[in-house]
Design a protein around this motif. Structure first.
Motif, short mmCIF file in Angstrom:
data_model
loop_
_atom_site.label_atom_id
_atom_site.label_comp_id
_atom_site.label_asym_id
_atom_site.label_seq_id
_atom_site.Cartn_x
_atom_site.Cartn_y
_atom_site.Cartn_z
N ALA A 49 -12.38 -1.59 4.02
CA ALA A 49 -13.34 -0.65 4.58
C ALA A 49 -14.77 -0.95 4.13
N ASP A 50 -15.03 -2.19 3.79
CA ASP A 50 -16.38 -2.62 3.42
C ASP A 50 -17.03 -1.77 2.33
N GLU A 51 -16.24 -1.32 1.39
CA GLU A 51 -16.80 -0.59 0.24
C GLU A 51 -17.51 -1.60 -0.65
N PRO A 52 -18.56 -1.17 -1.32
CA PRO A 52 -19.27 -2.11 -2.20
C PRO A 52 -18.38 -2.54 -3.37
N PRO A 83 -17.48 -3.28 -7.22
CA PRO A 83 -17.86 -2.50 -8.40
C PRO A 83 -18.97 -3.17 -9.19
N LYS A 84 -19.86 -2.35 -9.74
CA LYS A 84 -20.95 -2.87 -10.57
C LYS A 84 -20.39 -3.31 -11.92
N THR A 133 -13.58 -9.02 -1.44
CA THR A 133 -14.12 -8.12 -0.44
C THR A 133 -13.16 -6.96 -0.28
N SER A 134 -13.67 -5.77 -0.43
CA SER A 134 -12.82 -4.60 -0.44
C SER A 134 -12.50 -4.13 0.98
#
Length: 146
Positions: free
Chosen positions: A46-49, A51-52, A43-44
């Protein structure tokens, strides 16, 4: 500082030195790679998604697959950047400021083009300009996962 040209000459003229260097560096490189993959898949901040894609460049992947018979478990697909051997030679000579004879000796100690292409899930042709290369990568990144 590291004199890359001298090191390259030494290890490609001395198979024992090459094996010793690989035995020292490869476990360290793999551990660092796995740590970075683990960090990227957590889990990154700042709640960034997540990576795909995570792209890992592994110069000696084919040699490792030949030796072990299996790809590392952290790899889903193998993308190979390919060019005709004459172009590979010319590019490496220019990049490394080395003679064609020296680069040819190095190429002969590596997996062949045929072996690299045989393990590829996707092939990126490095036969034209950078824009062509970027377009192929873009197309692959946006293609449905298979």
């Amino acid at each position: 500082t590291l004199n890359r040209a001298a090191l390259r000459t030494h290890i490609f003229q001395n198979p024992i030195a090459k094996a010793q260097l690989e035995a020292l560096l490869h476990p360290l490189i793999q551990a660092e790679t796995l740590a970075k993959i683990d960090k990227l898949t957590q889990t990154s901040i700042a709640d960034e998604p997540l990576p795909k894609f995570i792209i890992v460049a592994i110069p000696l992947l084919t040699e490792g697959l030949i030796r072990t018979g299996q790809k590392p478990n952290y790899i889903d697909q193998i993308w190979v950047v390919d060019a005709p051997e004459a172009q590979q030679l010319a590019q490496a000579c220019q990049r490394d400021n080395a003679s064609s004879a020296e680069i040819q000796r190095i190429i002969e100690q590596q997996a062949s083009r045929t072996q690299r292409l045989a393990i590829a899930d996707k092939v990126i042709l490095n036969t034209q300009d950078t824009a062509y290369l970027e377009q192929q990568v873009n197309d692959l990144l946006h293609a449905p996962l298979t």
